[in-house]
Design a protein around this motif. Structure first.
Motif, short mmCIF file in Angstrom:
data_model
loop_
_atom_site.label_atom_id
_atom_site.label_comp_id
_atom_site.label_asym_id
_atom_site.label_seq_id
_atom_site.Cartn_x
_atom_site.Cartn_y
_atom_site.Cartn_z
N THR A 135 -1.50 51.21 16.93
CA THR A 135 -0.22 50.51 17.05
C THR A 135 0.26 50.42 18.50
O THR A 135 0.92 49.45 18.87
N ARG A 136 -0.09 51.41 19.32
CA ARG A 136 0.34 51.37 20.73
C ARG A 136 -0.31 50.20 21.46
O ARG A 136 0.35 49.45 22.18
N SER A 137 -1.62 50.02 21.28
CA SER A 137 -2.30 48.90 21.95
C SER A 137 -1.89 47.56 21.36
O SER A 137 -1.78 46.57 22.08
N ILE A 138 -1.65 47.52 20.07
CA ILE A 138 -1.18 46.28 19.45
C ILE A 138 0.17 45.89 20.08
O ILE A 138 0.40 44.71 20.39
N ALA A 139 1.04 46.87 20.30
CA ALA A 139 2.34 46.58 20.92
C ALA A 139 2.16 46.02 22.33
O ALA A 139 2.89 45.11 22.74
N GLY A 145 2.12 38.69 25.24
CA GLY A 145 2.17 37.34 24.68
C GLY A 145 0.89 36.95 23.95
O GLY A 145 0.70 35.78 23.62
N MET A 146 0.03 37.91 23.68
CA MET A 146 -1.22 37.61 22.97
C MET A 146 -0.91 37.40 21.49
O MET A 146 0.06 37.93 20.96
N ARG A 147 -1.77 36.63 20.84
CA ARG A 147 -1.60 36.33 19.42
C ARG A 147 -2.83 36.77 18.63
O ARG A 147 -3.96 36.60 19.09
N LEU A 148 -2.59 37.32 17.44
CA LEU A 148 -3.68 37.72 16.56
C LEU A 148 -4.48 36.48 16.17
O LEU A 148 -3.92 35.52 15.64
N ALA A 149 -5.78 36.50 16.44
CA ALA A 149 -6.63 35.35 16.16
C ALA A 149 -7.63 35.62 15.05
O ALA A 149 -8.07 34.70 14.37
N GLU A 150 -8.00 36.90 14.87
CA GLU A 150 -9.04 37.21 13.89
C GLU A 150 -8.92 38.68 13.49
O GLU A 150 -8.59 39.54 14.29
N HIS A 162 -8.68 44.03 15.17
CA HIS A 162 -8.00 42.77 15.45
C HIS A 162 -8.51 42.19 16.75
O HIS A 162 -8.73 42.92 17.72
N CYS A 163 -8.67 40.88 16.78
CA CYS A 163 -8.99 40.17 18.01
C CYS A 163 -7.74 39.36 18.38
O CYS A 163 -7.33 38.48 17.63
N TYR A 164 -7.15 39.70 19.51
CA TYR A 164 -6.00 38.98 20.04
C TYR A 164 -6.48 38.04 21.14
O TYR A 164 -7.43 38.35 21.86
N ARG A 165 -5.84 36.89 21.28
CA ARG A 165 -6.21 35.90 22.30
C ARG A 165 -5.00 35.49 23.11
O ARG A 165 -3.88 35.48 22.61
N LEU A 166 -5.29 35.12 24.37
CA LEU A 166 -4.24 34.58 25.23
C LEU A 166 -4.86 33.56 26.17
O LEU A 166 -5.70 33.90 26.99
#
Length: 171
Positions: A135-139, A145-150, A162-166
């Motif tokens: 949860t810390r890294s997700i925050a 401003g990254m968004r969950l992509a996968e 989770h793969c976040y993209r920006l």
């Protein structure tokens, strides 16, 4: 609440940083989502050498994070995703921080510097691969401003991630 972020400096890792990384990452809390324990010193020696090559060749790497007093507190930066699964060939940003510095804004401050540097190096988009329980890294990804992509399952540990993209460059 928006608080002022701490001053953090990023530098290309030195040979001595391998020893510092080995010492500060030898903490089960820090390594919870990275196998549970610190790697051998030789792994950090190879990692810092590889990061110096990345910086020379690409203009970015996993930089050593240094606090206001000059103490090594972790790393943050970007490198090509190293696995044969996931976003192969894409540039991943990441971070790892000594436990004593958690919750003080160091990773967010350093990751923002990372985004500026990789944008300046011409990287069009970054990903962040995060264990779904972290949860810390997700925050941090959300603050960037990254968004969950996968959503994926890691091949070895069979854990959800989770793969976040920006996007960094205007299209």
């Amino acid at each position: 609440m928006n608080r002022a972020l701490p001053v953090v400096r990023l530098r290309v890792p030195t040979d001595e940083d391998a020893v510092a990384w080995h010492r500060i990452f030898d903490d089960p809390d820090v390594m919870e989502f990275h196998g549970g324990r610190s790697a051998e010193l030789s792994v950090y020696e190879e990692l810092t050498a590889r990061q110096r090559r990345h910086d020379a060749e690409r203009g970015f790497c996993l930089w050593t994070m240094v606090d206001e007093e000059g103490t090594v507190i972790g790393f943050t930066g970007a490198q090509p995703w190293p696995q044969d699964w996931g976003p192969k060939g894409e540039i991943e940003i990441g971070w790892r921080l000594a436990r004593a510095y958690w919750g003080k804004g160091y990773v967010t401050a350093a990751a923002r510097q990372t985004l500026q540097r990789v944008r300046a190096a011409g990287v069009p988009e970054v990903v962040a691969m995060v264990d779904a329980r972290n949860t810390r890294s997700i925050a941090v990804t959300e603050r960037l401003g990254m968004r969950l992509a996968e959503v994926f399952t890691t091949p070895a540990a069979r854990r959800q991630g989770h793969c976040y993209r920006l996007p960094l460059q205007s299209r």
